[in-house]
Motif scaffolding. Structure first.
Motif, PDB file in Angstrom:
ATOM      1  N   MET A   1       0.883  -1.458  -0.056  1.00  0.00           N
ATOM      2  CA  MET A   1      -0.215   0.367   0.129  1.00  0.00           C
ATOM      3  C   MET A   1       1.261   1.335   0.051  1.00  0.00           C
ATOM      4  O   MET A   1       1.766   1.329   0.278  1.00  0.00           O
ATOM      5  CB  MET A   1      -1.324  -0.064   0.962  1.00  0.00           C
ATOM      6  N   ARG A   2       0.333   2.100  -0.307  1.00  0.00           N
ATOM      7  CA  ARG A   2       1.290   3.381  -0.545  1.00  0.00           C
ATOM      8  C   ARG A   2       0.801   4.434   0.373  1.00  0.00           C
ATOM      9  O   ARG A   2       0.060   3.953   1.034  1.00  0.00           O
ATOM     10  CB  ARG A   2       0.456   4.064  -2.037  1.00  0.00           C
ATOM     11  N   LYS A   3       2.211   5.330   0.885  1.00  0.00           N
ATOM     12  CA  LYS A   3       2.029   5.910   2.347  1.00  0.00           C
ATOM     13  C   LYS A   3       1.966   7.160   1.891  1.00  0.00           C
ATOM     14  O   LYS A   3       2.743   7.780   1.012  1.00  0.00           O
ATOM     15  CB  LYS A   3       3.720   5.457   2.632  1.00  0.00           C
ATOM     16  N   ILE A   4       1.025   8.424   2.463  1.00  0.00           N
ATOM     17  CA  ILE A   4       1.425   9.886   1.836  1.00  0.00           C
ATOM     18  C   ILE A   4       1.902  10.503   2.932  1.00  0.00           C
ATOM     19  O   ILE A   4       1.317  10.092   4.792  1.00  0.00           O
ATOM     20  CB  ILE A   4       0.179   9.892   2.247  1.00  0.00           C
ATOM     21  N   SER A   5       2.632  10.944   2.917  1.00  0.00           N
ATOM     22  CA  SER A   5       3.580  11.591   4.312  1.00  0.00           C
ATOM     23  C   SER A   5       3.684  13.062   3.955  1.00  0.00           C
ATOM     24  O   SER A   5       4.072  13.756   2.776  1.00  0.00           O
ATOM     25  CB  SER A   5       5.271  11.148   3.429  1.00  0.00           C
ATOM     26  N   VAL A   6       3.216  13.732   4.737  1.00  0.00           N
ATOM     27  CA  VAL A   6       3.426  15.161   4.836  1.00  0.00           C
ATOM     28  C   VAL A   6       4.618  15.637   4.830  1.00  0.00           C
ATOM     29  O   VAL A   6       5.697  14.640   6.124  1.00  0.00           O
ATOM     30  CB  VAL A   6       2.491  16.205   5.884  1.00  0.00           C
ATOM     31  N   LEU A   7       5.211  15.869   3.333  1.00  0.00           N
ATOM     32  CA  LEU A   7       6.560  16.524   4.212  1.00  0.00           C
ATOM     33  C   LEU A   7       6.252  17.940   3.946  1.00  0.00           C
ATOM     34  O   LEU A   7       7.091  18.605   3.262  1.00  0.00           O
ATOM     35  CB  LEU A   7       7.749  16.110   2.754  1.00  0.00           C
ATOM     36  N   ASN A   8       6.789  18.598   5.284  1.00  0.00           N
ATOM     37  CA  ASN A   8       6.831  19.884   5.795  1.00  0.00           C
ATOM     38  C   ASN A   8       7.937  21.221   6.102  1.00  0.00           C
ATOM     39  O   ASN A   8       7.867  20.296   7.388  1.00  0.00           O
ATOM     40  CB  ASN A   8       5.286  21.040   6.060  1.00  0.00           C
ATOM     41  N   TRP A   9       8.544  21.953   6.318  1.00  0.00           N
ATOM     42  CA  TRP A   9       9.111  23.061   7.575  1.00  0.00           C
ATOM     43  C   TRP A   9       8.011  23.205   8.282  1.00  0.00           C
ATOM     44  O   TRP A   9       6.894  24.081   7.298  1.00  0.00           O
ATOM     45  CB  TRP A   9      10.070  24.280   6.755  1.00  0.00           C
ATOM     46  N   VAL A  10       8.244  23.363   9.494  1.00  0.00           N
ATOM     47  CA  VAL A  10       7.300  24.503  10.222  1.00  0.00           C
ATOM     48  C   VAL A  10       8.209  25.309  10.900  1.00  0.00           C
ATOM     49  O   VAL A  10       9.647  24.846  11.260  1.00  0.00           O
ATOM     50  CB  VAL A  10       6.094  23.613  11.098  1.00  0.00           C
ATOM     51  N   SER A  11       7.019  26.469  11.612  1.00  0.00           N
ATOM     52  CA  SER A  11       8.111  27.466  12.733  1.00  0.00           C
ATOM     53  C   SER A  11       8.377  26.730  14.166  1.00  0.00           C
ATOM     54  O   SER A  11       6.754  25.423  14.303  1.00  0.00           O
ATOM     55  CB  SER A  11       7.204  29.211  12.501  1.00  0.00           C
ATOM     56  N   ILE A  12       8.657  27.108  14.981  1.00  0.00           N
ATOM     57  CA  ILE A  12       8.085  26.367  16.268  1.00  0.00           C
ATOM     58  C   ILE A  12       7.336  26.714  17.083  1.00  0.00           C
ATOM     59  O   ILE A  12       6.528  25.560  17.904  1.00  0.00           O
ATOM     60  CB  ILE A  12       9.396  26.404  17.358  1.00  0.00           C
ATOM     61  N   ASP A  13       6.633  27.979  16.814  1.00  0.00           N
ATOM     62  CA  ASP A  13       4.766  27.593  17.164  1.00  0.00           C
ATOM     63  C   ASP A  13       3.897  27.384  15.964  1.00  0.00           C
ATOM     64  O   ASP A  13       2.639  28.256  15.858  1.00  0.00           O
ATOM     65  CB  ASP A  13       4.940  29.478  17.142  1.00  0.00           C
TER      66      ASP A  13
ATOM     67  N   LEU B   1      -9.361  12.880   8.736  1.00  0.00           N
ATOM     68  CA  LEU B   1      -9.961  11.857   8.004  1.00  0.00           C
ATOM     69  C   LEU B   1      -9.263  10.235   8.311  1.00  0.00           C
ATOM     70  O   LEU B   1      -9.228   9.032   7.746  1.00  0.00           O
ATOM     71  CB  LEU B   1     -10.095  11.778   6.247  1.00  0.00           C
ATOM     72  N   LYS B   2      -8.036  10.196   9.113  1.00  0.00           N
ATOM     73  CA  LYS B   2      -6.379  10.051   9.364  1.00  0.00           C
ATOM     74  C   LYS B   2      -6.317   8.912   7.850  1.00  0.00           C
ATOM     75  O   LYS B   2      -6.188   7.766   7.693  1.00  0.00           O
ATOM     76  CB  LYS B   2      -7.445   8.333  10.347  1.00  0.00           C
ATOM     77  N   LEU B   3      -5.120   9.644   6.560  1.00  0.00           N
ATOM     78  CA  LEU B   3      -5.300   9.258   6.252  1.00  0.00           C
ATOM     79  C   LEU B   3      -4.274   9.362   5.577  1.00  0.00           C
ATOM     80  O   LEU B   3      -3.007   9.078   5.035  1.00  0.00           O
ATOM     81  CB  LEU B   3      -5.869   9.625   4.427  1.00  0.00           C
ATOM     82  N   ILE B   4      -3.774   9.993   6.893  1.00  0.00           N
ATOM     83  CA  ILE B   4      -1.930  10.821   6.517  1.00  0.00           C
ATOM     84  C   ILE B   4      -1.182   8.761   7.332  1.00  0.00           C
ATOM     85  O   ILE B   4      -1.471   9.216   8.477  1.00  0.00           O
ATOM     86  CB  ILE B   4      -1.287  11.720   7.183  1.00  0.00           C
ATOM     87  N   ASP B   5      -0.331   8.848   7.150  1.00  0.00           N
ATOM     88  CA  ASP B   5       0.537   8.225   7.564  1.00  0.00           C
ATOM     89  C   ASP B   5       1.881   8.454   7.989  1.00  0.00           C
ATOM     90  O   ASP B   5       2.829   7.543   8.954  1.00  0.00           O
ATOM     91  CB  ASP B   5       1.116   7.210   6.174  1.00  0.00           C
ATOM     92  N   GLU B   6       2.480   9.159   7.585  1.00  0.00           N
ATOM     93  CA  GLU B   6       3.929   9.825   8.686  1.00  0.00           C
ATOM     94  C   GLU B   6       3.855  11.354   8.154  1.00  0.00           C
ATOM     95  O   GLU B   6       2.660  11.834   7.119  1.00  0.00           O
ATOM     96  CB  GLU B   6       4.659   9.543   7.406  1.00  0.00           C
ATOM     97  N   TYR B   7       4.252  11.977   9.549  1.00  0.00           N
ATOM     98  CA  TYR B   7       4.761  13.689   9.598  1.00  0.00           C
ATOM     99  C   TYR B   7       6.061  13.525   9.298  1.00  0.00           C
ATOM    100  O   TYR B   7       6.443  13.238  10.958  1.00  0.00           O
ATOM    101  CB  TYR B   7       4.202  14.379  10.214  1.00  0.00           C
ATOM    102  N   ALA B   8       6.715  14.322   8.704  1.00  0.00           N
ATOM    103  CA  ALA B   8       7.858  14.455   8.180  1.00  0.00           C
ATOM    104  C   ALA B   8       8.159  16.150   8.619  1.00  0.00           C
ATOM    105  O   ALA B   8       7.918  16.621   7.665  1.00  0.00           O
ATOM    106  CB  ALA B   8       8.843  13.662   7.380  1.00  0.00           C
ATOM    107  N   LEU B   9       8.410  16.710   9.255  1.00  0.00           N
ATOM    108  CA  LEU B   9       8.618  17.764   9.494  1.00  0.00           C
ATOM    109  C   LEU B   9       9.797  18.858  10.219  1.00  0.00           C
ATOM    110  O   LEU B   9      10.439  18.102  11.114  1.00  0.00           O
ATOM    111  CB  LEU B   9       7.209  18.713  11.574  1.00  0.00           C
ATOM    112  N   MET B  10      10.011  18.685   9.506  1.00  0.00           N
ATOM    113  CA  MET B  10      12.176  19.845   9.836  1.00  0.00           C
ATOM    114  C   MET B  10      11.245  21.115  10.084  1.00  0.00           C
ATOM    115  O   MET B  10      10.631  22.852  10.029  1.00  0.00           O
ATOM    116  CB  MET B  10      12.339  20.444   8.590  1.00  0.00           C
ATOM    117  N   VAL B  11      11.711  21.381  11.570  1.00  0.00           N
ATOM    118  CA  VAL B  11      10.975  22.153  12.549  1.00  0.00           C
ATOM    119  C   VAL B  11      12.349  23.456  12.282  1.00  0.00           C
ATOM    120  O   VAL B  11      13.411  22.940  12.747  1.00  0.00           O
ATOM    121  CB  VAL B  11      10.988  21.504  13.858  1.00  0.00           C
ATOM    122  N   TYR B  12      11.956  24.290  12.498  1.00  0.00           N
ATOM    123  CA  TYR B  12      13.172  25.568  12.525  1.00  0.00           C
ATOM    124  C   TYR B  12      12.760  26.573  13.518  1.00  0.00           C
ATOM    125  O   TYR B  12      12.225  26.807  13.706  1.00  0.00           O
ATOM    126  CB  TYR B  12      12.915  26.495  11.346  1.00  0.00           C
TER     127      TYR B  12
END
Length: 186
Positions: A1-13, A134-145
């Motif tokens: 099964m394919r995985k949906i991954s969030v790949l985002n940069w994010v501030s600490i707030d 909807l519980k469709l995201i499998d992974e959150y890769a968050l680059m916290v700046y």
């Protein structure tokens, strides 16, 4: 099964962009580029909301991209199939783009069960929120700046229920950012 991954940069707030959409606050270097390239090599589809799609399509389809832009990034961004969720976008001008008018759980589950590699979401806080609900995201890769914006575009707008996440890995980068990778509890 394919995985949906969030790949985002994010501030600490918790913001993915400033109040006017500005993203000039995060450092970008070869080490960060290496990480993004590795993630892109595991994916064959990208999901966007309309606002992020419009910004990305203007930047990446620009024929004047400089030699400092990695050819692999330019190739991935321009040639990878893209899905943009939008009720208002009239037409898709960026190649390999499909417009989808609404988030439908069954359609996305069908996409995940299909052939292919991972599916990435860049930016697109509204879409991240909808798919999280909807519980469709499998992974959150968050680059916290290490910056506090105070206001801006949140990663999770309109979330009213808790989403419990399990921290899988953490990696510190020399520019001061930290990559935190999470998976949702089932």
């Amino acid at each position: 099964m394919r995985k949906i991954s969030v790949l985002n940069w994010v501030s600490i707030d918790g913001f993915i962009a400033g109040i006017h959409g500005e993203t000039d606050w995060f450092p970008w270097d070869n080490e960060i580029e290496d990480f993004y390239e590795q993630r892109q090599n595991k994916a064959d589809t990208v999901i966007y909301g309309r606002e992020t799609y419009e910004v990305m399509s203007q930047y990446w389809s620009d024929e004047t991209l400089t030699a400092s832009d990695r050819p692999s990034f330019v190739n991935f961004m321009n040639n990878t199939p893209k899905i943009v969720f939008s009720k208002s976008l009239a037409n898709a001008v960026w190649n390999n783009t499909k417009i989808v008018r609404e988030v439908n759980k069954r359609d996305i589950e069908h996409l995940k069960c299909g052939q292919g590699s991972d599916i990435l979401i860049y930016g697109s806080g509204t879409i991240v929120s909808q798919l999280s609900k909807l519980k469709l995201i499998d992974e959150y890769a968050l680059m916290v700046y290490p910056v506090v914006l105070g206001s801006g575009k949140p990663l999770f707008p309109n979330i009213s229920d808790r989403i419990k996440l399990d921290l899988i890995t953490t990696k510190r980068y020399s520019c001061g950012s930290n990559l935190h990778t999470y998976r949702p509890y089932n």
